[in-house]
Motif scaffolding. Sequence first.
Motif, PDB file in Angstrom:
ATOM      1  N   LEU A 218       0.856  -1.169   0.000  1.00  0.00           N
ATOM      2  CA  LEU A 218       0.000   0.000   0.000  1.00  0.00           C
ATOM      3  C   LEU A 218       0.900   1.229   0.000  1.00  0.00           C
ATOM      4  CD1 LEU A 218      -3.007   1.045   0.406  1.00  0.00           C
ATOM      5  CD2 LEU A 218      -2.429   1.172   2.844  1.00  0.00           C
ATOM      6  N   ILE A 219       0.657   2.158  -0.898  1.00  0.00           N
ATOM      7  CA  ILE A 219       1.460   3.376  -0.976  1.00  0.00           C
ATOM      8  C   ILE A 219       0.767   4.488  -0.177  1.00  0.00           C
ATOM      9  CG2 ILE A 219       2.505   5.109  -2.467  1.00  0.00           C
ATOM     10  CD1 ILE A 219       3.728   2.320  -2.689  1.00  0.00           C
ATOM     11  N   VAL A 220       1.388   4.882   0.923  1.00  0.00           N
ATOM     12  CA  VAL A 220       0.851   5.929   1.790  1.00  0.00           C
ATOM     13  C   VAL A 220       1.618   7.218   1.511  1.00  0.00           C
ATOM     14  CG1 VAL A 220       0.509   6.686   4.173  1.00  0.00           C
ATOM     15  CG2 VAL A 220       0.187   4.276   3.569  1.00  0.00           C
ATOM     16  N   PRO A 221       0.951   8.270   1.071  1.00  0.00           N
ATOM     17  CA  PRO A 221       1.670   9.507   0.731  1.00  0.00           C
ATOM     18  C   PRO A 221       2.143  10.259   1.974  1.00  0.00           C
ATOM     19  CG  PRO A 221      -0.692   9.846   0.526  1.00  0.00           C
ATOM     20  CD  PRO A 221      -0.508   8.382   0.831  1.00  0.00           C
ATOM     21  N   LEU A 222       3.272  10.932   1.844  1.00  0.00           N
ATOM     22  CA  LEU A 222       3.714  11.902   2.839  1.00  0.00           C
ATOM     23  C   LEU A 222       3.253  13.276   2.368  1.00  0.00           C
ATOM     24  CD1 LEU A 222       7.353  10.727   3.702  1.00  0.00           C
ATOM     25  CD2 LEU A 222       5.235  10.268   4.933  1.00  0.00           C
ATOM     26  N   THR A 223       2.631  14.029   3.245  1.00  0.00           N
ATOM     27  CA  THR A 223       2.115  15.339   2.880  1.00  0.00           C
ATOM     28  C   THR A 223       3.228  16.384   2.926  1.00  0.00           C
ATOM     29  OG1 THR A 223       1.585  16.012   5.138  1.00  0.00           O
ATOM     30  CG2 THR A 223      -0.063  14.687   3.969  1.00  0.00           C
ATOM     31  N   GLY A 224       2.891  17.592   2.499  1.00  0.00           N
ATOM     32  CA  GLY A 224       3.839  18.693   2.623  1.00  0.00           C
ATOM     33  C   GLY A 224       4.245  18.927   4.060  1.00  0.00           C
ATOM     34  N   TYR A 225       3.310  18.720   4.976  1.00  0.00           N
ATOM     35  CA  TYR A 225       3.617  18.842   6.401  1.00  0.00           C
ATOM     36  C   TYR A 225       4.680  17.844   6.817  1.00  0.00           C
ATOM     37  CZ  TYR A 225       0.445  22.205   8.476  1.00  0.00           C
ATOM     38  OH  TYR A 225      -0.158  23.368   8.870  1.00  0.00           O
ATOM     39  N   ASP A 226       4.573  16.605   6.310  1.00  0.00           N
ATOM     40  CA  ASP A 226       5.554  15.570   6.655  1.00  0.00           C
ATOM     41  C   ASP A 226       6.930  15.912   6.091  1.00  0.00           C
ATOM     42  OD1 ASP A 226       3.648  13.860   7.952  1.00  0.00           O
ATOM     43  OD2 ASP A 226       2.966  13.182   5.984  1.00  0.00           O
TER      44      ASP A 226
ATOM     45  N   ASP B 233      -0.516  24.946   4.572  1.00  0.00           N
ATOM     46  CA  ASP B 233      -0.735  24.056   3.433  1.00  0.00           C
ATOM     47  C   ASP B 233      -0.437  24.771   2.125  1.00  0.00           C
ATOM     48  OD1 ASP B 233      -1.658  21.563   2.260  1.00  0.00           O
ATOM     49  OD2 ASP B 233      -3.451  22.662   1.655  1.00  0.00           O
ATOM     50  N   ALA B 234      -0.876  26.028   2.037  1.00  0.00           N
ATOM     51  CA  ALA B 234      -0.608  26.812   0.826  1.00  0.00           C
ATOM     52  C   ALA B 234       0.892  26.999   0.627  1.00  0.00           C
ATOM     53  CB  ALA B 234      -1.317  28.166   0.916  1.00  0.00           C
ATOM     54  N   TYR B 235       1.606  27.213   1.721  1.00  0.00           N
ATOM     55  CA  TYR B 235       3.059  27.377   1.639  1.00  0.00           C
ATOM     56  C   TYR B 235       3.724  26.113   1.121  1.00  0.00           C
ATOM     57  CZ  TYR B 235       7.789  26.960   3.553  1.00  0.00           C
ATOM     58  OH  TYR B 235       9.117  26.712   3.725  1.00  0.00           O
ATOM     59  N   PHE B 236       3.321  24.959   1.664  1.00  0.00           N
ATOM     60  CA  PHE B 236       3.961  23.712   1.246  1.00  0.00           C
ATOM     61  C   PHE B 236       3.667  23.376  -0.212  1.00  0.00           C
ATOM     62  CE2 PHE B 236       3.475  22.617   5.941  1.00  0.00           C
ATOM     63  CZ  PHE B 236       4.751  23.056   6.222  1.00  0.00           C
ATOM     64  N   LYS B 237       2.535  23.849  -0.705  1.00  0.00           N
ATOM     65  CA  LYS B 237       2.184  23.565  -2.099  1.00  0.00           C
ATOM     66  C   LYS B 237       2.880  24.509  -3.066  1.00  0.00           C
ATOM     67  CE  LYS B 237      -2.400  21.568  -1.299  1.00  0.00           C
ATOM     68  NZ  LYS B 237      -3.861  21.796  -1.406  1.00  0.00           N
ATOM     69  N   THR B 238       3.149  25.742  -2.640  1.00  0.00           N
ATOM     70  CA  THR B 238       3.700  26.750  -3.549  1.00  0.00           C
ATOM     71  C   THR B 238       5.152  27.088  -3.265  1.00  0.00           C
ATOM     72  OG1 THR B 238       2.985  28.564  -2.115  1.00  0.00           O
ATOM     73  CG2 THR B 238       1.414  27.777  -3.766  1.00  0.00           C
ATOM     74  N   ASN B 239       5.676  26.562  -2.142  1.00  0.00           N
ATOM     75  CA  ASN B 239       7.054  26.827  -1.727  1.00  0.00           C
ATOM     76  C   ASN B 239       7.275  28.302  -1.387  1.00  0.00           C
ATOM     77  OD1 ASN B 239       9.524  25.676  -1.043  1.00  0.00           O
ATOM     78  ND2 ASN B 239      10.464  26.299  -2.977  1.00  0.00           N
ATOM     79  N   ARG B 240       6.199  28.996  -1.026  1.00  0.00           N
ATOM     80  CA  ARG B 240       6.327  30.373  -0.546  1.00  0.00           C
ATOM     81  C   ARG B 240       6.590  30.349   0.944  1.00  0.00           C
ATOM     82  NH1 ARG B 240       1.314  33.867  -1.970  1.00  0.00           N
ATOM     83  NH2 ARG B 240       2.650  35.408  -0.952  1.00  0.00           N
ATOM     84  N   PHE B 241       7.140  31.424   1.446  1.00  0.00           N
ATOM     85  CA  PHE B 241       7.331  31.504   2.889  1.00  0.00           C
ATOM     86  C   PHE B 241       5.966  31.559   3.574  1.00  0.00           C
ATOM     87  CE2 PHE B 241      11.473  33.039   1.525  1.00  0.00           C
ATOM     88  CZ  PHE B 241      12.291  32.310   2.392  1.00  0.00           C
ATOM     89  N   PRO B 242       5.791  30.820   4.675  1.00  0.00           N
ATOM     90  CA  PRO B 242       4.482  30.825   5.347  1.00  0.00           C
ATOM     91  C   PRO B 242       4.225  32.161   6.019  1.00  0.00           C
ATOM     92  CG  PRO B 242       6.095  29.675   6.675  1.00  0.00           C
ATOM     93  CD  PRO B 242       6.778  30.011   5.386  1.00  0.00           C
TER      94      PRO B 242
END
Length: 476
Positions: free
Chosen positions: A5-13, A362-371
Amino acid sequence: MGDTLIVPLTGYDVHHDNSGVTLTYIVQSLDIYSLHKAALRVVDKWRLLAGRIQPTKDLSSWCISVPIQGDVSHRLWFTTSRFETPLDSTYFMDKADPIRIVLQPPLEYFRHPSVPYNLQGYFSSNAPIISIHVTQFLNCVCIGVAFPHCVLDGHGIGQFIHALDDELHDRQWTIPPFSENNAFQEVLDDLEAKAPTVDVSSTSALPPSRRALAPSSLLNGLIVESRLAYETRYRNLDTKMVYIPAHALAKLVQKTKDEAIESGLGVVSTSDIVSAWILKSTYSDETDNNDLHISVVVSARKMLSRYNKAMENYSQNAVGLVPFPIISKQELAKKSLSEVAVWHRQGHKPFTGDTSWIQGYDAYFKTNRFPEVLRPRGWGQEPMSFTNPRINRFDNIDFGSRMLAFWIRYTPTEPIHVITMNMLNGGYLIQGSLRRKRWNAVAGAVQTLVAELDGYMVNQGKNTETGRAYDLKAKL
């Protein structure tokens, strides 16, 4: 699904890459064989922990390949070492001790050097998610439970510790859920679709709870990095711990709650009081008026469980830093301990139901902008963060003998200006990496507190000075 089973790691992880964590215990004695077998049973039942960290197919991120069937005994590293000498007993913490400062023992007693600390290291070495190292001394046994922060946060590793305790004592336990569909990311995506995050280029556009934040910018990021480098190189950072045993904690809590009620300030918790005490103690010898940018690690689980019940037992990373109102050192010095405790308690409130802060991350991890939670930490602006993993009760495990000490250790470096609070035998452990002169100030504050509490009696949960009774366990 097949055999894996492939369990994704999120941007938070993935954000927690380059952070290895080790829970370190010292106990009087240990049945090593039973511990090993119990840990194997946990990994066999909770198959996520038997997984292998690897890149996603498109190499854009990381995931865990989880074996659904077959023998997984090789997916736990269990190593041992032995010294024919006693361990220095000053590392031990006893219920009868006074409040005191404790030094940390060498990490090598708890973590094998082959254990990696980042995603690439786990992938390259095919290392398992959980590693346990045991070191025997003539007078005690050291136990280290190591894991990558990019897979589990405090809640997740707490689930492992409690499952291990259940296996050691032949009790049933519930396996935390995991799947190919990440519950945390699904909730965040749904929230974003219904209520998009605001433009963070201007603080005026932020919700009231976050208007004290600095605008996101590359400059602020560089300020953060340069300040951390300065602290590390020139400020003589030391990592130590303040141990407040249960008997002293009870006195401190009752005394401060009395003050808060008599002053009309309202209710404060034990966590508020301890956080306020270490904060005032840290800066007690400083006369400048720099601003203190205090933040606290908050879990989003309870808040997001309203949208998806699976979040209640979610094991992967679901926490973020949120800011308190800015306070200057002089303002802090003028406030009483009970007033700072109330300030600490009120600082949490804006974030208990407002999802915008977690959406911003979440927006930061998706766009690589500073939070947008990033605060400038330049001259005149000093950071301090609190993390409170004591709620995960890492000490709530019976290894079969008395627990003598507990620490959380980080690899490859200790976090700077972060106060970590845990519990041991009903007392509080306050751990941090601070400037040496600030640890000296804390040492002085410890002596003052011991003197203040010396005549403050506790009789069956009742303050003998006021006659007011408290449920001491209610808000621990």
